[in-house]
Design an enzyme around this catalytic site. Sequence first.
Site, PDB file in Angstrom:
ATOM      1  N   ASP A  34     -36.391 -12.588 -18.447  1.00  0.00           N
ATOM      2  CA  ASP A  34     -35.340 -12.895 -18.985  1.00  0.00           C
ATOM      3  C   ASP A  34     -35.107 -13.638 -20.034  1.00  0.00           C
ATOM      4  OD1 ASP A  34     -32.924 -15.226 -18.759  1.00  0.00           O
ATOM      5  OD2 ASP A  34     -34.571 -16.645 -18.334  1.00  0.00           O
ATOM      6  N   HIS A  51     -30.136  -5.541 -23.309  1.00  0.00           N
ATOM      7  CA  HIS A  51     -30.520  -5.421 -21.801  1.00  0.00           C
ATOM      8  C   HIS A  51     -31.503  -4.172 -22.450  1.00  0.00           C
ATOM      9  CE1 HIS A  51     -28.892  -8.870 -20.102  1.00  0.00           C
ATOM     10  NE2 HIS A  51     -27.743  -8.583 -20.619  1.00  0.00           N
ATOM     11  N   LEU A 145     -48.291   3.263  -7.454  1.00  0.00           N
ATOM     12  CA  LEU A 145     -47.602   2.296  -7.887  1.00  0.00           C
ATOM     13  C   LEU A 145     -46.039   1.762  -6.335  1.00  0.00           C
ATOM     14  CD1 LEU A 145     -48.017  -1.022  -9.088  1.00  0.00           C
ATOM     15  CD2 LEU A 145     -46.212   1.076 -10.832  1.00  0.00           C
TER      16      LEU A 145
END
Length: 260
Positions: A34, A51, A145
């Site tokens: 955030d 963004h 991962l």
Amino acid sequence: MTDNNLPDNIEPNATSHTLDEANKIPKHIAIIMDGNGRWAQARGKKRTRGHKAGVERAREIVETSGKLGVESLTLFAFSSENWQRPQEEVSYLMELFVIALNREVKMLNKHSVKLNFLGDTSAFNNKLQESIAKAEHLTKDNDKLRLNIAANYGGRWDIVNSVNSLLQENAGISSISEELLDSRLATSHLPPLDLLIRTGGEVRISNFLIWQAAYAELYFCDTLWPDFDANELQKAVDAYAKRQRRYGKTGEQVQADGDE
Ligand code: IPE
Ligand code: IPE
Ligand code: MG
């Protein structure tokens, strides 16, 4: 303890504890990324620039997680509530996801990252759905991962979706156990959530992994997502390593369990 009415054998808990090395690195980290909009606005730029900067940071955090030996990293990229944002911002995010996915997938594959999307991706446009399918397919056999992108994800959706799957599979089902519900969640194939990080200063879960966070360690920081670098992740992991996870037991019990 000053209350003389308490029996003598109730003592305050000792706070010192030991953790074996393996428990210091969380197996599964989830991040509410955030603060992109505020990061951009603080620089006099449009929210969308935040963004874009956020995607660069995500790349760095994926790489660092792999190096730390984290097994599973879940990133909250778009919530089921984010559709309510201005149309222009939603469209930009959809475009950005396609571009970032297509650009990063080869590198992720090279590093043996297995990519999966969590959430109702059927709501996305065809172009994005195709990029998702291709990326998941290309990386399906990788085992270093697990990178899980939560997109059009909501914790309440996840729970209801699980219950609906169970109802469809077992007509006439009369009760559901915690284990059964857990087994149909979007995260059922992943290790339990150990550490939930939220950047950007807000202290809330915003309908992220609400079931899975029941006993996760929570870490909130003010750093805006585009500023959350490898060092910030290390700080969160260090904080996690100092926590004692008691799951309802006393500190002494947990220590004794660890010594066995
Ligand atoms: C998080 O950053 C990214 C998404 C929700 C897609 P925000 O866009 O919420 O940034 P702030 O909270 O407005 O600063
Ligand atoms: C949560 O952030 C969603 C993502 C990071 C993708 P929001 O910025 O949407 O959360 P609220 O609305 O402030 O709770
Ligand atoms: Mg926000």
